[in-house]
Design a protein around this motif. Structure first.
Motif, PDB file in Angstrom:
ATOM      1  N   ILE A 139       0.463  -1.072   0.635  1.00 23.06           N
ATOM      2  CA  ILE A 139      -0.121  -0.251   0.111  1.00 23.06           C
ATOM      3  C   ILE A 139       1.040   1.293  -0.261  1.00 23.06           C
ATOM      4  N   THR A 140       0.650   2.097  -0.870  1.00 27.62           N
ATOM      5  CA  THR A 140       1.777   3.095  -1.176  1.00 27.62           C
ATOM      6  C   THR A 140       1.109   4.402  -1.319  1.00 27.62           C
ATOM      7  N   GLY A 141       1.829   5.558  -1.314  1.00 24.48           N
ATOM      8  CA  GLY A 141       0.753   7.120  -1.976  1.00 24.48           C
ATOM      9  C   GLY A 141      -0.043   7.095  -3.582  1.00 24.48           C
ATOM     10  N   ASP A 142       0.034   5.155  -4.341  1.00 26.44           N
ATOM     11  CA  ASP A 142      -0.322   5.151  -5.445  1.00 26.44           C
ATOM     12  C   ASP A 142      -2.060   5.009  -4.583  1.00 26.44           C
ATOM     13  N   ASP A 143      -1.893   4.724  -3.813  1.00 28.00           N
ATOM     14  CA  ASP A 143      -2.805   3.977  -3.834  1.00 28.00           C
ATOM     15  C   ASP A 143      -3.980   5.391  -3.004  1.00 28.00           C
ATOM     16  N   PHE A 144      -3.321   6.290  -2.987  1.00 31.06           N
ATOM     17  CA  PHE A 144      -3.906   7.628  -1.956  1.00 31.06           C
ATOM     18  C   PHE A 144      -3.853   8.909  -3.289  1.00 31.06           C
ATOM     19  N   ILE A 145      -3.118   9.063  -4.366  1.00 30.50           N
ATOM     20  CA  ILE A 145      -3.431   9.776  -5.323  1.00 30.50           C
ATOM     21  C   ILE A 145      -4.452   8.918  -6.413  1.00 30.50           C
ATOM     22  N   LEU A 146      -4.812   7.624  -6.541  1.00 27.63           N
ATOM     23  CA  LEU A 146      -6.139   6.950  -7.087  1.00 27.63           C
ATOM     24  C   LEU A 146      -7.184   7.457  -6.599  1.00 27.63           C
ATOM     25  N   GLU A 174       2.172  14.238  -3.488  1.00 29.12           N
ATOM     26  CA  GLU A 174       3.481  13.475  -3.522  1.00 29.12           C
ATOM     27  C   GLU A 174       3.828  12.506  -2.576  1.00 29.12           C
ATOM     28  N   GLN A 175       3.950  12.144  -3.189  1.00 29.12           N
ATOM     29  CA  GLN A 175       5.065  10.450  -2.446  1.00 29.12           C
ATOM     30  C   GLN A 175       6.561  10.468  -2.206  1.00 29.12           C
ATOM     31  N   SER A 176       7.465   9.611  -1.269  1.00 32.90           N
ATOM     32  CA  SER A 176       8.979   9.744  -1.363  1.00 32.90           C
ATOM     33  C   SER A 176       8.631   8.696  -2.418  1.00 32.90           C
ATOM     34  N   GLU A 177      10.294   8.301  -2.886  1.00 31.14           N
ATOM     35  CA  GLU A 177      10.633   6.959  -3.795  1.00 31.14           C
ATOM     36  C   GLU A 177       9.986   5.568  -3.370  1.00 31.14           C
ATOM     37  N   ASP A 178      10.238   5.414  -2.088  1.00 33.69           N
ATOM     38  CA  ASP A 178       9.048   4.405  -2.155  1.00 33.69           C
ATOM     39  C   ASP A 178       7.884   3.763  -1.480  1.00 33.69           C
ATOM     40  N   GLY A 179       7.118   5.138  -1.606  1.00 32.07           N
ATOM     41  CA  GLY A 179       5.758   5.926  -1.446  1.00 32.07           C
ATOM     42  C   GLY A 179       5.162   5.032  -0.225  1.00 32.07           C
ATOM     43  N   ARG A 180       6.208   5.011   0.647  1.00 31.76           N
ATOM     44  CA  ARG A 180       5.535   5.284   1.817  1.00 31.76           C
ATOM     45  C   ARG A 180       5.144   6.422   2.784  1.00 31.76           C
TER      46      ARG A 180
END
Length: 573
Positions: A139-146, A174-180
């Protein structure tokens, strides 16, 4: 075979069918009463029924509606029962506690969430490094962005979202490189940021199933979730019958106690206590009725406990402004003026809860700071038939052969008045309303629906002219008002008032709670006058369960009673 359940004795169904007491009669242990009745559990709403429990066992819980749409972010899918069930699958950043005011960060999902700067509001979320979806994808920033793209109204304007959850206020993520680590920057100050990022959906599955719009409108709507970011996952679904939840093997939090939770969809409220008496279900969360409460109390000696509270759920009569007749304010005003809210309460919920009183606000509930009664000064809901007739006469309406005729000479047709199938409380309320408007020459065509979400969105063969429905409140007064009552919002395709919009927007950007409450009060006064809906009363809630099932508690908020399902378990007693 179920493990460690109560073993409630089987009894004849006829023995359960008790006679309703008269209005004002003693149902025993009603909310606001002097002492708990047999089987009633009371205490601090956020901690009541806390217990040390053992792992293992299974339960069956009844819900009153079928689930036909799995995307609870959509307007049609944003139904309480669907939100409760999928809350065990779709993770949220914050969880509203049972008192309706306390917020707790989901510390399974997040290591931290805090405002790092203001002017504008910037929030930083740090996702726990072990948090993964059930297929092992982090679970990463991609899910927040979605979710931001689905709900902000800009990236997917055709996504029929039920609410923005404040994400329309977010300018960038924005998210960090590891998405966390996820950083959400708002367009300005935003006082209710903790409402954001609830019911997250997996971005990688959205991408694999058509992208943003297609996944929102099709995949997440029609596909039974094969994924989970929560403690449970769906292992079986039988439409209209049951949903089976079992522990998510990839769950990153403390393991849930129950090995199996079956959600039984029983749309006829009268059948739920019978099912409980017969051992077919263990937990029920129905809309209370006098007979039903008495039936639950009769099971106290057989090992059944219950909780009953005043909820943040507003029962409301909603008018479809897209109806060419109901788009005329005088007609809505006449209907609202003829209706007697107290009479409806006396015929329904007042029979088992004497503390229920008519509600005069749509945006602030009676137990919340800033509540004011805005309907009484307008004569709405007081049962004044003569005043209602005068409103219509002044507007140019006439009554010909017992039927109301518009100023243009067109007969007002029978209005489709819709309520939930199997809901005896709403059926009785509609009958009272039908009788109240009949002297005005207004006829109601009463009908039931098995999907309030589809009914409210006018999806064929559903639709409505007026409908009885419940709206669940929350601590987020401004966000709730924005998502439900401002122009173009998913819950509200029929109503617009720029003054209401401006006041609610001002509350969202307020620098103090006092300022926000004052602005919402002003917006509510205008909104109530316009009659998108007539507030009726705040519903009581009732949850019944085996006495040896610990950590079950009523949560009459957006979070719902399954908010802590992973903590439920049997005490072994």
């Amino acid at each position: 075979m179920k493990l460690r359940t109560t073993g409630i004795a089987v009894a004849a169904a006829a023995a359960l069918l008790l006679t309703a007491c008269a209005p004002g009669g003693d149902a025993g242990g009603q909310a606001g009463g002097d002492a708990p009745a047999a089987g009633q559990v009371t205490g601090d709403l956020n901690t009541v029924n806390t217990a040390e429990v053992e792992p293992g066992g299974e339960i069956t819980m009844a819900i009153e509606k079928t689930i036909q749409n799995w995307n609870t972010l959509s307007a049609a899918g944003d139904i309480s029962e669907a939100v409760w069930v999928t809350g065990a699958l779709y993770p949220s950043a914050f969880v509203i506690q049972p008192d309706g005011s306390t917020l707790e960060m989901n510390d399974d999902l997040l290591a931290s969430a805090e405002v790092v700067s203001q002017d504008p509001t910037v929030v930083e979320y740090v996702i726990n490094e072990d948090a993964v979806w059930s297929d092992g994808v982090p679970i990463t920033g991609d899910d927040f962005i979605l979710q931001w793209q689905m709900l902000n109204g800009r990236d997917c304007p055709d996504c029929a979202a039920g609410r923005s959850d404040g994400l329309d206020q977010v300018e960038s993520i924005e998210q960090s490189e590891d998405g966390r680590t996820v950083t959400a920057t708002h367009a300005g100050n935003f006082s209710e940021w903790q409402r954001e990022f609830n019911r997250l959906l997996p971005a990688h599955l959205a991408e694999a199933n058509g992208g943003l719009y297609e996944s929102f409108s099709d995949y997440f709507v029609n596909t039974v979730p094969v994924f989970s970011g929560g403690p449970y996952i769906i292992t079986d679904f039988q439409p209209g019958i049951q949903i089976v939840l079992e522990p998510n093997s990839e769950w990153y939090g403390e393991a849930p106690n129950l090995e199996r939770v079956t959600i039984s969809m029983i749309t006829d409220t009268q059948q739920t206590p019978i099912a409980m008496q017969n051992g077919e279900i263990d937990v029920m969360y129905p809309q209370p009725q006098v007979d039903l409460l008495q039936q639950v109390q009769s099971m106290a000696q057989q090992g059944v406990s219950y909780q009953m509270n005043q909820s943040l759920v507003m029962e409301a009569l909603v008018f479809n402004h897209s109806n060419s007749f109901l788009s005329d304010l005088p007609l809505r005003q006449a209907i609202a003026t003829a209706i007697d809210k107290q009479s409806i309460i006396d015929r329904t919920v007042g029979q088992f809860d004497e503390s229920v009183t008519p509600l005069g606000s749509a945006m602030i509930m009676q137990q919340q700071t800033g509540y004011e009664n805005h309907t009484d000064p307008l004569n709405y809901g007081l049962g004044d038939t003569e005043a209602a007739a005068a409103i219509l006469e002044e507007a140019g309406y006439t009554v010909v052969d017992g039927r109301l005729v518009t100023p243009e000479g067109e007969q007002v047709p029978a209005l489709r008045a819709v309520y939930s199938v199997g809901n005896a409380v709403r059926e009785s309320a509609m009958q009272v309303i039908e009788a109240a408007v009949a002297p005005l020459g207004i006829t109601l065509a009463l009908e039931t629906t098995d999907s309030l979400g589809d009914t409210m969105s006018s999806i064929e063969p559903y639709g409505h002219d007026i409908v009885l429905v419940g709206y669940t409140g929350s601590p987020f007064l401004a966000s709730n008002a924005h998502d439900r009552y401002t122009t173009g919002t998913g819950d509200n395709p029929h109503y617009s008032n720029p003054e209401v919009d401006a006041l609610v927007d001002g509350a969202l950007a307020a620098t103090s709670q006092e300022e926000a409450i004052e602005l919402i009060g002003q917006a509510d006064e205008l909104f109530v006058h316009d009659l998108l809906l007539l507030p009726m009363y705040q519903k009581s809630t009732l949850i019944a369960y085996p006495s040896n099932l610990g950590n079950v508690r009523d949560n009459p908020t957006l979070s719902g009673p399954l908010y802590n399902l992973h903590e439920w378990g049997f005490t072994g007693q």
